[in-house]
Structures are given as structure tokens and as C-alpha cells.
Design an enzyme around this catalytic site. Structure first.
Site, PDB file in Angstrom:
ATOM      1  N   LYS A  67       0.725  -1.149   0.020  1.00  0.00           N
ATOM      2  CA  LYS A  67      -0.049  -0.111  -0.048  1.00  0.00           C
ATOM      3  C   LYS A  67       1.025   1.304  -0.194  1.00  0.00           C
ATOM      4  CE  LYS A  67      -2.342   1.569   3.622  1.00  0.00           C
ATOM      5  NZ  LYS A  67      -3.745   1.518   4.669  1.00  0.00           N
ATOM      6  N   GLN A 138     -12.206   8.777   8.501  1.00  0.00           N
ATOM      7  CA  GLN A 138     -11.709   7.638   9.433  1.00  0.00           C
ATOM      8  C   GLN A 138     -12.835   7.611  10.477  1.00  0.00           C
ATOM      9  OE1 GLN A 138      -9.549   5.380   8.501  1.00  0.00           O
ATOM     10  NE2 GLN A 138      -8.700   6.783   7.013  1.00  0.00           N
TER      11      GLN A 138
HETATM   12  N1  LIG Z   1      -4.163   4.356  12.718  1.00  0.00           N
HETATM   13  C1  LIG Z   1      -4.448   4.276  11.279  1.00  0.00           C
HETATM   14  O1  LIG Z   1      -4.153   3.064  10.942  1.00  0.00           O
HETATM   15  C2  LIG Z   1      -4.759   5.393  10.396  1.00  0.00           C
HETATM   16  C3  LIG Z   1      -5.463   4.985   9.297  1.00  0.00           C
HETATM   17  C4  LIG Z   1      -5.708   6.135   8.331  1.00  0.00           C
HETATM   18  C5  LIG Z   1      -5.504   7.219   9.004  1.00  0.00           C
HETATM   19  N2  LIG Z   1      -4.843   7.611   9.996  1.00  0.00           N
HETATM   20  C6  LIG Z   1      -4.695   8.923  10.581  1.00  0.00           C
HETATM   21  O2  LIG Z   1      -5.946   9.298  10.980  1.00  0.00           O
HETATM   22  C7  LIG Z   1      -5.931  10.912  10.894  1.00  0.00           C
HETATM   23  C8  LIG Z   1      -7.275  11.207  10.208  1.00  0.00           C
HETATM   24  O3  LIG Z   1      -7.418  10.654   8.974  1.00  0.00           O
HETATM   25  P1  LIG Z   1      -8.550  11.231   8.052  1.00  0.00           P
HETATM   26  O4  LIG Z   1      -8.532  10.407   6.841  1.00  0.00           O
HETATM   27  O5  LIG Z   1      -9.754  11.136   8.657  1.00  0.00           O
HETATM   28  O6  LIG Z   1      -8.233  12.610   7.999  1.00  0.00           O
HETATM   29  P2  LIG Z   1      -9.336  13.862   7.640  1.00  0.00           P
HETATM   30  O7  LIG Z   1      -8.600  15.121   7.060  1.00  0.00           O
HETATM   31  O8  LIG Z   1     -10.507  13.380   6.692  1.00  0.00           O
HETATM   32  O9  LIG Z   1      -9.901  14.068   9.034  1.00  0.00           O
HETATM   33  C9  LIG Z   1      -9.190  14.675  10.149  1.00  0.00           C
HETATM   34  C10 LIG Z   1     -10.208  15.607  10.945  1.00  0.00           C
HETATM   35  O10 LIG Z   1      -9.649  16.041  11.956  1.00  0.00           O
HETATM   36  C11 LIG Z   1     -10.170  17.241  12.301  1.00  0.00           C
HETATM   37  N3  LIG Z   1      -9.004  17.965  13.394  1.00  0.00           N
HETATM   38  C12 LIG Z   1      -7.832  18.369  13.321  1.00  0.00           C
HETATM   39  N4  LIG Z   1      -7.561  18.950  14.272  1.00  0.00           N
HETATM   40  C13 LIG Z   1      -8.212  18.851  15.233  1.00  0.00           C
HETATM   41  C14 LIG Z   1      -8.712  19.299  16.638  1.00  0.00           C
HETATM   42  N5  LIG Z   1      -7.706  20.080  17.527  1.00  0.00           N
HETATM   43  N6  LIG Z   1      -9.922  18.910  17.268  1.00  0.00           N
HETATM   44  C15 LIG Z   1     -10.821  18.566  16.460  1.00  0.00           C
HETATM   45  N7  LIG Z   1     -10.782  18.184  15.113  1.00  0.00           N
HETATM   46  C16 LIG Z   1      -9.623  18.234  14.420  1.00  0.00           C
HETATM   47  C17 LIG Z   1      -9.814  17.983  10.693  1.00  0.00           C
HETATM   48  O11 LIG Z   1     -10.639  19.213  10.828  1.00  0.00           O
HETATM   49  C18 LIG Z   1     -10.476  16.951  10.120  1.00  0.00           C
HETATM   50  O12 LIG Z   1     -11.891  17.122   9.868  1.00  0.00           O
HETATM   51  C19 LIG Z   1      -4.671  11.291  10.256  1.00  0.00           C
HETATM   52  O13 LIG Z   1      -4.069  11.993  11.218  1.00  0.00           O
HETATM   53  C20 LIG Z   1      -4.213   9.880   9.380  1.00  0.00           C
HETATM   54  O14 LIG Z   1      -3.031  10.187   9.236  1.00  0.00           O
HETATM   55  C21 LIG Z   1      -4.454   6.575  10.920  1.00  0.00           C
END
Ligand SMILES: NC(=O)c1ccc[n+]([C@@H]2O[C@H](COP(=O)([O-])OP(=O)(O)OC[C@H]3O[C@@H](n4cnc5c(N)ncnc54)[C@H](O)[C@@H]3O)[C@@H](O)[C@H]2O)c1
Length: 325
Positions: A67, A138
Site C-alpha cells: 500500500k 476515518q
Molecule cells: N491508525 C491508522 O491506521 C490510520 C489510518 C488512516 C488514517 N490515520 C490517521 O488518522 C487521521 C485522520 O485521517 P482522516 O483520513 O480521517 O483525515 P481527515 O482530514 O479526513 O479528518 C481529520 C479531521 O480532524 C480534524 N481536526 C484536526 N485538528 C483537530 C482538533 N484539534 N480537534 C478536532 N478536530 C480536529 C480536521 O478538521 C479533520 O476534519 C490522520 O492523521 C491520518 O494520518 C491513521
């Protein structure tokens, strides 16, 4: 080669089925040990981004995948996705690529499946409310995953972008028929939740761990990187911590690494890995009062498992586009 789009994958994958194959992947990890190399991260500082290359191999199900995920938090301002991704599944017998598919949907489903499996072991049985901090892609799947294993009456949501909270609330009301309230702040949501999903792109802690009630289960999957964190030290210190893999979390999760660097906890504060829960080598929740924390940075074998399932289902249902390369 078969091409599978996100909309193809939506037609093919059910959360329950993904949970099953992901659990099998973690059982294989428990029995046979890790077979996959660590992911490689290429930092692109001039564009404030990084790209992750995640290879994985599961011998039992013959799932071999790579991936590629971009992590570009600044994309949100440009109206672009923050974690674009593709996944290639390869035949381990011949090395021939079988399919290329959208990686974002696979990521969302497998991450949610892992969270759901963990919640089955870690969350209290009686759950009234689920809190969601960070209302992105997510978070939606995290919620759907948790709802596979725990019922809830109410959802509280908070995102720094108000329109995101509102859109999320509408979607959950319409699609899942649950009562949803947009919280005043992250602390407000964190203080009301029995299960708290944290899925943000924030590099700074988003809520104060002192507001968590006893017995809460926190599922934190956001901010991947050693130099930032979405959880504060108090949250980690108050919790029984279960991680997807120690190897991943101890190299890529500031949520755990920063409290270790501060001297607030040691590595031994990590109770166990997901493979220990699914193989019943370790107990999950042991009392109604303890606070449990699931911390995940993602594992390639979960991608491999979900992608193989998608490929099999696509062949059965004749979905996707065959191309000559
Ligand atoms: N653990 C895993 O396996 C895994 C998998 C995918 C993504 N992720 C991580 O998860 C996170 C979210 O991914 P996504 O695709 O949903 O991103 P996304 O950009 O769609 O959503 C993230 C959200 O967090 C919000 N946000 C940022 N700062 C904030 C705060 N202080 N308080 C409240 N909300 C806040 C943003 O406004 C946004 O809506 C990313 O950091 C990504 O790297 C982790």
C-alpha cells in the site's frame, strides 16, 4: 489486472467480513510472528507531506500487498484528500500483480475493523454514548466499526471545522438513525463519552485527559508521527494501553513516545498488542472503572487481509475493470 475503485470496494466489503479476516491476520501474527518488513516513510518537507510504503505478507491466506499512502495534512485547505492511497495485491506464487485498488477505502475499513476487534475486548458492555473528535473520513468508519460490537443511543461529535461536525452529524442521523449532538468543544465530547473515538490530523493534544470519566474506552487512530500527538500525557497515563503493534507505535506514535520521553511512563506501560487479545494471551478490560486506550498507527497485514477479501469478492461478483498492462 483488475482495477477496483472505491465505489467497487463499497459494494464488496462488509465490516463484519473485514473484521473476520483482520482477526485471522492478527492470529497469524500471534502464532507465527511478524513476516512483514517495517514500512518505509519518505518525507517530502518542501510540500509538508510524506509518503508511506507498506508491504505485507500473510502466509496462511496467501495475501501479499503493497500500500502506498500519502500523508498531506495541508491538502484539506486545497479541498483535496489528506491521505490519498492505492494498494497493489500480488500473487505470492508468481509475483504477478493481481489487482490495483483504491487504498483509502481499504484503510478506512481495516482500521475500523481493528478498532472494533479491540473494542470488543476493551469497551464496557453497556454503552450509552459514543464521542467522536475529528469528523473526517476515518471517524465515520471508526464509528461504524464500533457499532458492530457495541450499541449506543447517542453520538457526540466535535471537529475544529464546524461544517465538518455538522456534516458528520447529518450523515450519522440519516445513515445510522442515531441521535447526534455537535459538542461545544473536544473536552465537552470527551467528558460525555463512554467510548471516545479520536481520529484527527492534529499534532497537539485535542482534549484534556482529566475530563475522561472512569470506565471510558478511548480509540485513538489519528496523527501518525513521532513528533506530534492527539492525546495528552494524562490520558495515556490514566489508561490501560493496547496497541496494534509495539513496533509500529514505538517508532511512529508521539502519543506514546512523548510521554515516554517525558519520563511519565515507560514502555512497560503498554499492556499488550492486539494479537495478544485475539489469541486470549492477555485479558482486555478487567473492571468497570478502568480507562482503556486503543492506540493504532496501522499495520500492513490488515491491509493485505482486507485487500485479498476484496479481490475474492470482486471475482465472485464480477465487479471491477480488467485491464492489460
Ligand atoms: N491508525 C491508522 O491506521 C490510520 C489510518 C488512516 C488514517 N490515520 C490517521 O488518522 C487521521 C485522520 O485521517 P482522516 O483520513 O480521517 O483525515 P481527515 O482530514 O479526513 O479528518 C481529520 C479531521 O480532524 C480534524 N481536526 C484536526 N485538528 C483537530 C482538533 N484539534 N480537534 C478536532 N478536530 C480536529 C480536521 O478538521 C479533520 O476534519 C490522520 O492523521 C491520518 O494520518 C491513521
Amino acid at each position: 489486472m483488475l482495477l477496483l475503485s472505491a465505489s467497487d470496494l463499497k459494494r464488496l466489503l462488509l465490516m463484519r467480513d473485514v473484521m473476520k479476516v483482520v482477526e485471522e491476520a492478527f492470529l497469524e501474527l500471534a502464532d507465527a510472528g511478524p513476516k512483514s518488513p517495517k514500512r518505509t516513510i519518505v518525507e517530502i518537507p518542501e510540500y509538508n507531506g510524506s509518503v508511506l510504503f507498506m508491504p505485507a505478507y500473510l502466509q496462511r491466506s496467501k495475501s501479499l500487498s503493497l500500500k502506498v499512502v500519502g500523508v498531506y495534512p495541508g491538502n484539506i485547505k486545497r479541498g483535496l484528500e489528506t491521505t490519498p492511497s492505492i494498494l497493489c495485491l500480488i500473487d505470492p506464487e508468481t509475483g504477478i500483480p493481481l489487482t490495483v485498488m483504491d487504498g483509502k477505502y481499504i484503510t478506512a475499513m481495516r482500521t475500523a475493523a481493528m478498532t472494533a476487534i479491540a473494542a470488543e475486548h476493551l469497551a464496557r458492555r453497556n454503552v450509552e454514548s459514543i464521542g467522536v473528535i475529528g469528523a473526517g473520513v476515518q471517524a465515520e468508519y471508526q464509528l461504524k466499526g464500533i457499532l458492530e460490537v457495541r450499541g449506543a443511543k447517542r453520538v457526540y461529535v466535535y471537529d475544529v471545522l464546524v461544517e465538518r461536525s455538522q456534516r458528520f452529524a447529518e450523515k450519522v442521523r440519516e445513515e445510522l438513525g442515531l441521535m447526534v449532538q455537535v459538542g461545544e468543544s473536544a473536552n465537552d465530547v470527551a467528558s460525555k463519552a463512554d467510548i471516545l473515538i479520536v481520529a484527527t490530523t492534529s499534532k497537539q493534544p485535542v482534549f484534556d485527559g482529566r475530563v475522561l470519566a472512569k470506565g471510558v474506552h478511548v480509540a485513538s487512530i489519528g496523527w501518525v508521527g513521532a513528533d506530534g500527538r492527539e492525546l495528552d500525557t494524562t490520558t495515556v497515563k490514566r489508561s490501560k494501553v493496547v496497541v496494534d503493534t509495539k513496533e509500529g507505535v514505538l517508532s511512529e506514535s508521539g502519543d506514546i513516545l512523548i510521554p515516554i520521553r517525558e519520563g511519565a511512563i515507560t514502555v512497560d506501560h503498554i499492556w499488550c498488542e492486539l494479537k495478544d487479545l485475539v489469541s486470549n494471551r492477555k485479558k482486555g478490560r478487567e473492571s468497570e472503572e478502568e480507562i482503556t486506550l486503543w492506540k493504532s498507527v496501522g499495520v500492513g497485514v490488515a491491509d493485505a487481509a482486507a485487500a485479498k477479501l476484496a479481490y475474492q469478492k470482486a471475482q465472485e461478483k464480477q465487479i471491477g475493470l480488467w485491464v492489460e498492462i
